[in-house]
Design a protein around this motif. Structure first.
Motif, PDB file in Angstrom:
ATOM      1  N   GLN A   1       0.839  -1.202   0.000  1.00 53.76           N
ATOM      2  CA  GLN A   1       0.000   0.000   0.000  1.00 53.76           C
ATOM      3  C   GLN A   1       0.868   1.244   0.000  1.00 53.76           C
ATOM      4  O   GLN A   1       0.567   2.239  -0.674  1.00 53.76           O
ATOM      5  CB  GLN A   1      -0.927   0.013   1.226  1.00 53.76           C
ATOM      6  CG  GLN A   1      -2.134  -0.907   1.114  1.00 53.76           C
ATOM      7  CD  GLN A   1      -3.228  -0.344   0.227  1.00 53.76           C
ATOM      8  OE1 GLN A   1      -3.042   0.643  -0.460  1.00 53.76           O
ATOM      9  NE2 GLN A   1      -4.370  -1.014   0.229  1.00 53.76           N
TER      10      GLN A   1
ATOM     11  N   ILE B   1       2.496   2.055  -3.643  1.00 51.07           N
ATOM     12  CA  ILE B   1       1.737   2.592  -4.781  1.00 51.07           C
ATOM     13  C   ILE B   1       2.062   4.060  -5.021  1.00 51.07           C
ATOM     14  O   ILE B   1       2.414   4.444  -6.152  1.00 51.07           O
ATOM     15  CB  ILE B   1       0.229   2.364  -4.599  1.00 51.07           C
ATOM     16  CG1 ILE B   1      -0.089   0.876  -4.711  1.00 51.07           C
ATOM     17  CG2 ILE B   1      -0.566   3.140  -5.649  1.00 51.07           C
ATOM     18  CD1 ILE B   1      -1.551   0.534  -4.497  1.00 51.07           C
TER      19      ILE B   1
ATOM     20  N   HIS C   1      -0.644  -3.675  -7.048  1.00 49.57           N
ATOM     21  CA  HIS C   1      -2.037  -4.041  -7.287  1.00 49.57           C
ATOM     22  C   HIS C   1      -2.198  -5.557  -7.431  1.00 49.57           C
ATOM     23  O   HIS C   1      -3.204  -6.132  -6.970  1.00 49.57           O
ATOM     24  CB  HIS C   1      -2.555  -3.343  -8.545  1.00 49.57           C
ATOM     25  CG  HIS C   1      -2.947  -1.918  -8.321  1.00 49.57           C
ATOM     26  ND1 HIS C   1      -3.986  -1.560  -7.494  1.00 49.57           N
ATOM     27  CD2 HIS C   1      -2.435  -0.754  -8.809  1.00 49.57           C
ATOM     28  CE1 HIS C   1      -4.111  -0.240  -7.477  1.00 49.57           C
ATOM     29  NE2 HIS C   1      -3.193   0.265  -8.262  1.00 49.57           N
ATOM     30  N   CYS C   2      -1.229  -6.208  -8.041  1.00 46.77           N
ATOM     31  CA  CYS C   2      -1.307  -7.660  -8.201  1.00 46.77           C
ATOM     32  C   CYS C   2      -1.341  -8.336  -6.833  1.00 46.77           C
ATOM     33  O   CYS C   2      -2.179  -9.213  -6.572  1.00 46.77           O
ATOM     34  CB  CYS C   2      -0.114  -8.151  -9.020  1.00 46.77           C
ATOM     35  SG  CYS C   2      -0.221  -9.877  -9.522  1.00 46.77           S
TER      36      CYS C   2
ATOM     37  N   LEU D   1      -2.165  -6.956  -3.939  1.00 49.09           N
ATOM     38  CA  LEU D   1      -3.390  -6.594  -3.222  1.00 49.09           C
ATOM     39  C   LEU D   1      -4.588  -7.384  -3.738  1.00 49.09           C
ATOM     40  O   LEU D   1      -5.526  -7.668  -2.989  1.00 49.09           O
ATOM     41  CB  LEU D   1      -3.643  -5.092  -3.351  1.00 49.09           C
ATOM     42  CG  LEU D   1      -2.667  -4.196  -2.576  1.00 49.09           C
ATOM     43  CD1 LEU D   1      -2.890  -2.733  -2.932  1.00 49.09           C
ATOM     44  CD2 LEU D   1      -2.838  -4.401  -1.068  1.00 49.09           C
ATOM     45  N   GLY D   2      -4.559  -7.758  -5.022  1.00 51.11           N
ATOM     46  CA  GLY D   2      -5.617  -8.608  -5.555  1.00 51.11           C
ATOM     47  C   GLY D   2      -5.631  -9.973  -4.897  1.00 51.11           C
ATOM     48  O   GLY D   2      -6.695 -10.520  -4.580  1.00 51.11           O
TER      49      GLY D   2
ATOM     50  N   ALA E   1     -13.012  -6.172  -4.913  1.00 52.55           N
ATOM     51  CA  ALA E   1     -11.707  -5.498  -4.821  1.00 52.55           C
ATOM     52  C   ALA E   1     -10.641  -6.286  -5.566  1.00 52.55           C
ATOM     53  O   ALA E   1      -9.753  -5.704  -6.213  1.00 52.55           O
ATOM     54  CB  ALA E   1     -11.312  -5.319  -3.354  1.00 52.55           C
TER      55      ALA E   1
ATOM     56  N   GLU F   1     -10.820  -5.410  -9.260  1.00 49.77           N
ATOM     57  CA  GLU F   1     -10.291  -4.077  -9.559  1.00 49.77           C
ATOM     58  C   GLU F   1      -8.768  -4.069  -9.490  1.00 49.77           C
ATOM     59  O   GLU F   1      -8.099  -3.502 -10.354  1.00 49.77           O
ATOM     60  CB  GLU F   1     -10.869  -3.058  -8.583  1.00 49.77           C
ATOM     61  CG  GLU F   1     -10.347  -1.648  -8.784  1.00 49.77           C
ATOM     62  CD  GLU F   1     -10.566  -1.132 -10.205  1.00 49.77           C
ATOM     63  OE1 GLU F   1      -9.646  -0.498 -10.758  1.00 49.77           O
ATOM     64  OE2 GLU F   1     -11.657  -1.379 -10.765  1.00 49.77           O
ATOM     65  N   HIS F   2      -8.186  -4.704  -8.474  1.00 57.24           N
ATOM     66  CA  HIS F   2      -6.721  -4.739  -8.361  1.00 57.24           C
ATOM     67  C   HIS F   2      -6.103  -5.545  -9.512  1.00 57.24           C
ATOM     68  O   HIS F   2      -5.061  -5.150 -10.066  1.00 57.24           O
ATOM     69  CB  HIS F   2      -6.312  -5.351  -7.019  1.00 57.24           C
ATOM     70  CG  HIS F   2      -6.492  -4.432  -5.845  1.00 57.24           C
ATOM     71  ND1 HIS F   2      -5.914  -3.170  -5.794  1.00 57.24           N
ATOM     72  CD2 HIS F   2      -7.175  -4.584  -4.678  1.00 57.24           C
ATOM     73  CE1 HIS F   2      -6.237  -2.588  -4.641  1.00 57.24           C
ATOM     74  NE2 HIS F   2      -7.005  -3.418  -3.953  1.00 57.24           N
TER      75      HIS F   2
ATOM     76  N   ALA G   1      -6.100  -3.356 -12.606  1.00 58.94           N
ATOM     77  CA  ALA G   1      -5.061  -2.320 -12.538  1.00 58.94           C
ATOM     78  C   ALA G   1      -3.677  -2.919 -12.756  1.00 58.94           C
ATOM     79  O   ALA G   1      -2.813  -2.303 -13.397  1.00 58.94           O
ATOM     80  CB  ALA G   1      -5.127  -1.602 -11.188  1.00 58.94           C
ATOM     81  N   ALA G   2      -3.455  -4.126 -12.243  1.00 57.16           N
ATOM     82  CA  ALA G   2      -2.153  -4.773 -12.420  1.00 57.16           C
ATOM     83  C   ALA G   2      -1.913  -5.118 -13.886  1.00 57.16           C
ATOM     84  O   ALA G   2      -0.812  -4.894 -14.424  1.00 57.16           O
ATOM     85  CB  ALA G   2      -2.087  -6.038 -11.564  1.00 57.16           C
TER      86      ALA G   2
END
Length: 846
Positions: free
Chosen positions: A537, A540, A556-557, A559-560, A571, A574-575, A578-579
């Motif tokens: 976090q 980023i 993001h990967c 966090l996914g 979530a 979305e992560h 983004a990744a």
């Protein structure tokens, strides 16, 4: 909106809808570039890429364009065009006309969905090309479009130039309505009235006409406008202006001063006169010169006999930039990605100059920082450039070893494994940072193949070589891979200890420290997901500030994965999206693959199994999926991945991203209580409802086929029956009887009528595809003169056509109703006999 160009924009839009290659032609300064960019901004069909060719020559134009557009190679750009609609703008083709024409033809051949919009002073001369002549703005009316542009540019500068409308119109007529000439003239409105400009311009035109009688009047008018602005400069300003013509790409004030001692003091004046364009970025002023103006300046530079000195100083500047970037790379400074991205074109041009001059030392200096391009783009182009250096100077020494090592890494990212391995082996046998880079590349290949011991051996040798060369930043970067390899081999304790040591020791190397933090968090997924999430976090904003898309994508990967562990499927989607976007922007193949695994797991949790399989199939396009022990354990925690059947079609990355973001993470069950499932035709529109959601789709034969199958679950229906043909018994008998033939011909006439009356191109295209298929079936079933052919082939043709249109209909449905697309994909079987056979009964209104 461009002034006075509405008709041209409409013509371009219509041409792009009908033709695959559209070229805007016209004299320099007529506004081709502005018109092309405005048309591209309004293009509705898909992604738009703009490649500025003014800085390129004929050599390796395809790879240079691919690099400029953010692809690792031209092959990858072609593959992107096969997967989704693309518009590629090729701007300023005239000086590389043959190579640009070849490039456009190859792009067009790659996909029927790909369009090329080119600008050039002459047409590309291709068979499919549609040419649009761009004329100067009209000088008719009051105010005329030309005068409106002049006044609008003057107003943007805070100037009042409308005191004498007649003089303004006369000035615009004298300049033939050429937009660039009008902008140059408007820049003088602070010092001269329109009437005074007319008088001065008359003198310049007369002078020009006597000295250069050749060429179209419009060319002379533009040259006169540039010459007129040039004549307003004092001697210092003129000298700086001409020497700046050596820059093929944007430059800073400091860079300008390196080629002319007085340039820094005159840049504001050149901007004020519209001879330079000012583009600030991240607190730094960048300047660039339009190609037309650069050509004028280069002529003056040659006239003064000063090109040799200016280019020598530019070559020294490029080498100094390379040394500075190498220094930033040695400490892995956060500003490195941004600065390398902005100055890469100068490094490239510097290498070319060094090759021309036989300057080996400069070529090697310029190559050194290109190692960091592995995560920034231009990989294939840069690798090809370094191949030219190696071809020119093949002897192996520590300096040449560095070029081998850098080229090996770039070829790896571009997917050229054999050449990458060969160069890495040569580099590893040398010394210095080149040996470190070579060992690193060999280690990455070994790790990808699951050969953990070999990988650790290569990485260890790379760390030792980097330390011996004093390249501590590179040594720490390779040690990160040591830690990750321990993790994949199953030794998490050693992996965590190694990565924590790198994070603690990399204080002087902020970029490497951020990367090591990510690797540590990645390994911690198996032990402490909450700590892993907290680490990334914080990374980023670091990655965003440094413009390091790899850091952003990696955060993001991870966090996914954590979101899936916590059952937050929305979530996770979305992560994962983004990744994928971040990794794709830097063309990192192995990490795109990892993000697709996370996406596939998210689709499984959303019960969209067909899409999950398509995402996994997309991951396999980047090579075999090799997971370490801890990664397999982590993925087991978030849910098993599906099994991809041979031949399963992968989805394009942008479609996977769209689907990840389209659903709310909780898809409706196949048969929601109280919500009827429907396949109902209403004229040319189908109402499709499933699980409480509904959409409206235009009519296709595939939807009609699905409705017929769904209406009779479990019943096998012959593909020939769905097509509307009847086959008689017996291998020696005719393929179709007279009734079947009439049905074929009736449907063909229907399709021809529907094509003629179709209200949109997409609908007409669908009808054409079915028409082509039916014509193929009919000609296969009947010989010359209408004679029957033996049975067998028509049934196979029908199978192919029906399978294609049913699968196409399911794909269309899945784009808007993923749950239904997944259900149909699993429940419908196609072939010579087709059937809808769901695992659980589903009620339908058909």
């Amino acid at each position: 909106m461009l002034i006075g160009r509405q008709a041209e924009l409409a013509t371009i839009a219509a041409s792009l809808a009908a033709a695959r290659i559209v070229t805007l032609t016209g004299p320099g300064g007529v506004g081709k570039t502005a018109l092309a960019r405005e048309a591209a901004a309004a293009w509705p069909a898909g992604d738009v890429h703009v490649a500025e060719l003014a800085a390129f020559d004929q050599h390796d134009l395809d790879e240079r364009v691919a690099g400029a557009l953010g692809y690792t190679s031209f092959a990858e750009l072609l593959a992107a065009g096969e997967r989704r609609p693309l518009l590629v703008v090729l701007d300023n083709c005239e000086h590389v006309l043959d190579a640009a024409a070849d490039l456009a033809a190859r792009l067009a051949d790659a996909s029927a969905e790909l369009r090329i919009l080119a600008t050039s002073r002459e047409r590309l001369d291709l068979p499919e090309e549609r040419t649009i002549r761009v004329d100067p703005l009209s000088t008719d009316g009051s105010p005329s479009p030309a005068a409106s542009l002049f006044l609008e540019v003057a107003a943007r500068r805070g100037l009042e130039a409308a005191d004498d409308p007649g003089a303004v119109e006369e000035l615009c007529r004298r300049l033939d309505g050429l937009p660039l000439a009008l902008e140059l003239a408007a820049a003088r409105a602070a010092a001269m009235t329109a009437a005074e400009m007319v008088a001065h311009l008359d003198a310049r035109l007369d002078l020009l006409a006597r000295s250069r009688p050749r060429g179209p009047e419009r060319h002379r008018s533009l040259s006169a406008a540039v010459a007129w602005s040039y004549q307003q400069l004092d001697r210092t300003q003129r000298t700086a202006f001409t020497r700046l013509a050596v820059f093929p790409a944007p430059f800073t004030l400091e860079m300008a001063a390196a080629v002319d001692d007085q340039a820094a003091t005159v840049l504001p004046d050149l901007v004020e006169r519209s001879l330079l364009i000012h583009e600030p970025a991240r607190g730094t002023s960048w300047y660039r010169m339009l190609d037309t103006i650069r050509s004028f300046a280069a002529e003056r530079l040659d006239d003064a006999g000063a090109r040799g000195d200016a280019e020598a100083r530019y070559r020294d500047l490029a080498a100094d930039l390379a040394d500075r970037l190498a220094g930033l790379g040695a400490v892995a400074d956060f500003s490195l990605p941004h600065q390398l991205a902005r100055t890469y074109r100068h490094l490239h041009r510097g290498v070319e100059m060094a090759l021309d001059a036989g300057d080996r030392r400069s070529a090697v200096r310029l190559a050194a920082p290109m190692w960091w391009l592995e995560d920034l783009g231009h990989q294939s182009e840069a690798a090809d450039l370094l191949e030219r250096v190696l071809e020119r100077w093949p002897g192996l020494d520590p300096a040449a070893s560095a070029v081998h090592g850098v080229a090996a890494g770039l070829h790896r990212i571009a997917g050229r494994e054999p050449r990458s391995r060969a160069l890495a082996t040569i580099a590893a046998g040398g010394s210095g940072v080149g040996a470190a880079y070579g060992c690193r590349t060999l280690g990455l290949y070994a790790r990808a193949a699951g050969r953990w011991t070999d990988a650790l051996g290569h990485f260890g040798a790379g760390v030792a070589a980097a330390r011996a060369a004093g390249a501590d930043g590179a040594a720490y970067e390779i040690e990160m891979h040591v830690g990750l390899t321990h993790a994949r081999a199953g030794d998490l304790d050693r992996a965590i200890a190694t990565l924590e040591a790198v994070v603690a020791a990399a204080g002087r190397y902020p970029l490497v420290g951020a990367w090591a933090g990510h690797f540590l968090a990645y390994v911690l997924l198996a032990r402490d997901p909450a700590r892993a999430a907290a680490i990334v976090q914080d990374l980023i904003p670091v990655g965003q500030s440094a413009e390091d898309r790899w850091i952003v994508g990696s955060a993001h990967c991870l966090l996914g994965v954590v979101a899936l562990m916590g059952d937050d499927v929305a979530a996770a989607g979305e992560h994962a999206a983004a990744a994928i976007e971040a990794y794709h922007s830097v063309r990192n193949r192995s990490d795109i693959q990892l993000a697709l695994l996370v996406a596939s797991a998210a689709f499984v949790r959303r019960r969209e199994r067909a899409t999950a399989e398509s995402a996994l199939a997309a991951a396999q396009r980047y090579g075999p999926v090799t997971l370490g022990h801890f990664e397999a354990d982590v993925l087991d925690d978030v849910g098993p991945l599906p099994t991809v059947h041979p031949g399963h079609a992968p989805l394009p990355l942008d479609e996977i991203v769209r689907r990840l973001r389209a659903a709310d993470g909780a898809p409706a069950p196949p048969a929601a209580a109280g919500a009827p499932n429907r396949l109902l035709r209403r004229g040319d529109i189908w109402l499709v409802a499933f699980g409480g959601k509904e959409v409206h789709l235009r009519d296709t034969k595939g939807l009609a086929d699905l409705a017929r199958l769904v209406a009779e679950p479990g019943r096998e229906i012959a593909a020939l029956d769905l097509v509307g043909a009847v086959v008689t018994d017996g291998d020696a008998g005719p393929a179709s009887d007279a009734t079947a033939r009439r049905q074929y011909e009736h449907r063909i006439r229907e399709l021809q009528h529907e094509i003629d009356t179709a209200g949109d191109d997409a609908r007409a295209a669908r009808h054409r595809e079915e028409l082509d298929a039916l014509v193929d079936h009919l000609t296969a079933a009947y010989g010359m003169g209408g004679r029957d052919r033996p049975q067998g082939r028509p049934a196979e043709k029908a199978r192919t056509a029906v399978t294609w249109r049913i699968r196409a209909a399911i794909k269309r449905i899945a784009a808007d109703l993923p749950a239904l697309g997944d259900h149909l994909d699993r429940s419908v079987r196609t072939g010579r006999f087709c059937v809808y056979d769901p695992a659980e009964p589903v009620d339908w209104e058909v």
